[in-house]
Enzyme design. Structure first.
Site, mmCIF file in Angstrom:
data_model
loop_
_atom_site.group_PDB
_atom_site.id
_atom_site.type_symbol
_atom_site.label_atom_id
_atom_site.label_comp_id
_atom_site.label_asym_id
_atom_site.label_seq_id
_atom_site.Cartn_x
_atom_site.Cartn_y
_atom_site.Cartn_z
ATOM 1 N N SER A 135 -8.068 -14.054 -5.006
ATOM 2 C CA SER A 135 -7.758 -15.567 -5.167
ATOM 3 C C SER A 135 -7.529 -16.086 -3.383
ATOM 4 O O SER A 135 -8.076 -17.281 -3.338
ATOM 5 C CB SER A 135 -6.567 -15.684 -5.580
ATOM 6 N N SER A 136 -6.948 -15.382 -2.623
ATOM 7 C CA SER A 136 -6.845 -15.845 -1.238
ATOM 8 C C SER A 136 -8.018 -16.007 -0.470
ATOM 9 O O SER A 136 -8.433 -16.963 0.206
ATOM 10 C CB SER A 136 -5.952 -14.887 -0.591
ATOM 11 N N ASP A 188 -4.071 -18.501 -9.203
ATOM 12 C CA ASP A 188 -3.466 -18.451 -7.928
ATOM 13 C C ASP A 188 -4.201 -19.085 -6.793
ATOM 14 O O ASP A 188 -3.596 -19.192 -5.902
ATOM 15 C CB ASP A 188 -3.325 -16.785 -7.700
ATOM 16 N N PRO A 210 -5.411 -4.213 -1.054
ATOM 17 C CA PRO A 210 -5.802 -3.359 -1.991
ATOM 18 C C PRO A 210 -6.081 -4.317 -3.235
ATOM 19 O O PRO A 210 -5.424 -5.323 -3.566
ATOM 20 C CB PRO A 210 -4.573 -2.462 -2.414
ATOM 21 N N MET A 211 -7.255 -4.034 -4.106
ATOM 22 C CA MET A 211 -7.654 -4.687 -5.017
ATOM 23 C C MET A 211 -6.601 -4.183 -6.367
ATOM 24 O O MET A 211 -6.058 -3.116 -6.209
ATOM 25 C CB MET A 211 -9.070 -4.258 -5.714
ATOM 26 N N LYS A 271 -0.006 -12.825 -0.780
ATOM 27 C CA LYS A 271 1.288 -13.565 -1.093
ATOM 28 C C LYS A 271 2.184 -12.706 -1.926
ATOM 29 O O LYS A 271 1.601 -11.480 -2.356
ATOM 30 C CB LYS A 271 1.055 -14.691 -2.207
ATOM 31 N N GLY A 292 -5.123 -10.936 -3.183
ATOM 32 C CA GLY A 292 -6.618 -10.997 -2.304
ATOM 33 C C GLY A 292 -7.614 -11.433 -2.625
ATOM 34 O O GLY A 292 -7.985 -12.369 -1.856
ATOM 35 N N GLY A 306 -3.499 -5.038 -6.558
ATOM 36 C CA GLY A 306 -2.030 -4.806 -5.881
ATOM 37 C C GLY A 306 -1.069 -6.104 -6.410
ATOM 38 O O GLY A 306 0.160 -5.794 -5.713
ATOM 39 N N GLY A 307 -1.854 -7.014 -6.723
ATOM 40 C CA GLY A 307 -0.785 -8.170 -7.035
ATOM 41 C C GLY A 307 -0.369 -8.988 -5.845
ATOM 42 O O GLY A 307 0.506 -9.813 -5.660
#
Length: 285
Positions: A108-109, A141, A99-100, A10, A106, A102-103
């Site tokens: 949460s998805s 998120d 990437p961890m 996202k 990842g 990274g905003g």
């Protein structure tokens, strides 16, 4: 039989911090949009009665991994309503592209994909609102990934209103640093008093991320990356970073900029989409 599910990234097209709550969390106004790019989860339902993560993360115990926590939370909810056999289990593997720190959402998805996929594969019968109630306990998120539609979010990110932002092409670039979210939200210099405005008003204003000045000041590589991208297109931080995105009207324009990126920049080009790949998978079967 292995079932494959998308776990999309996202972007926060804008992010405003409107206040700090008594519990220490912050109230936000943000616009979420998905990318047609992300991780992939491979899930094999079985009768082992346990959740097995085939791709553990070094240094993260399985019980702390969001994928395992999401699966176990679904097990508890489904068994409470007697819609899951005691021997229901699953083996889960994740192909990481995001990437961890990274905003891009990842973790949460991944959690949302596990909830949606296992609910479907196990036929536990929980509806979207019930899955969202589980998801919000895993992370602010997670609900937007479960709902699967671009959204204007308020509160800590859990109050969602469907939105239809333009579906642009994005060059998403990572400067090679990982940024812990608490570091940003605990910074005394963070703007915490942005005015509360309606979505129609916000859509008419230049998009901005209140976290960006703090991150650029603390992380030189992020500052360099934003400065470089701004030479080519409107660009800003997503979430609390570290990823930065530049928006383009065409895929070719985004790829031309990626081709001339400095050697220390890792990036990809993706399309912004208002219906998430996970939702399309669920509807398409």
């Amino acid at each position: 039989m292995i079932s494959t599910w998308p776990s999309p990234a996202k972007l926060n097209l804008f992010l405003y911090v409107t206040g700090r709550r008594p519990d220490g969390y912050h109230n936000l106004q943000t616009l979420f949009q998905f990318l047609d790019y992300g991780d992939t989860l491979h899930i094999t339902p079985d009768r082992s009665g346990r959740i097995q993560l085939l791709t553990p993360v070094e240094g993260v115990p399985d019980e702390q991994n969001l994928i395992v926590r999401a699966a176990l939370a679904l097990v508890d909810a489904a068994r409470a309503r007697h819609s899951l056999p005691a021997d229901a289990g699953a083996a889960i593997a994740v192909e990481k592209r995001l990437p961890m720190g990274g905003g891009l959402g990842g973790g949460s998805s991944n959690a949302a994909t596990v909830l949606v996929a296992l609910n479907h594969l196990w036929q536990t019968g929980l509806n979207s609102d019930e899955l969202t109630a589980i998801g919000v306990r895993l992370g602010a998120d997670v609900p937007v990934f479960i709902k699967g539609h671009a959204a204007f979010a308020e509160g800590v990110g859990e109050l969602l209103q469907p939105a239809e932002p333009a579906e642009k092409w994005y060059l998403v670039a990572h400067p090679g640093v990982s940024i812990p979210t608490p570091l940003v939200f605990n910074d005394p210099a963070l703007t915490r008093d942005s005015p509360i405005r309606s979505l129609p008003v916000l859509l008419q204003l230049p998009f901005h991320n209140d976290c960006e000045p703090v991150v650029r000041k603390r992380f030189r590589k992020v500052d360099e990356l934003v400065s470089w991208l701004l030479e080519y297109a409107p660009s800003r931080l997503t979430g609390t970073g570290a990823c930065v995105f530049a928006e383009f009207d065409t895929e070719s324009a985004a790829r031309q900029v990626l081709e001339v990126a400095p050697s220390w920049v890792r990036g990809f080009v993706a399309r912004g989409v208002n219906v998430s790949p996970l939702q399309r998978k669920l509807v398409g079967g």
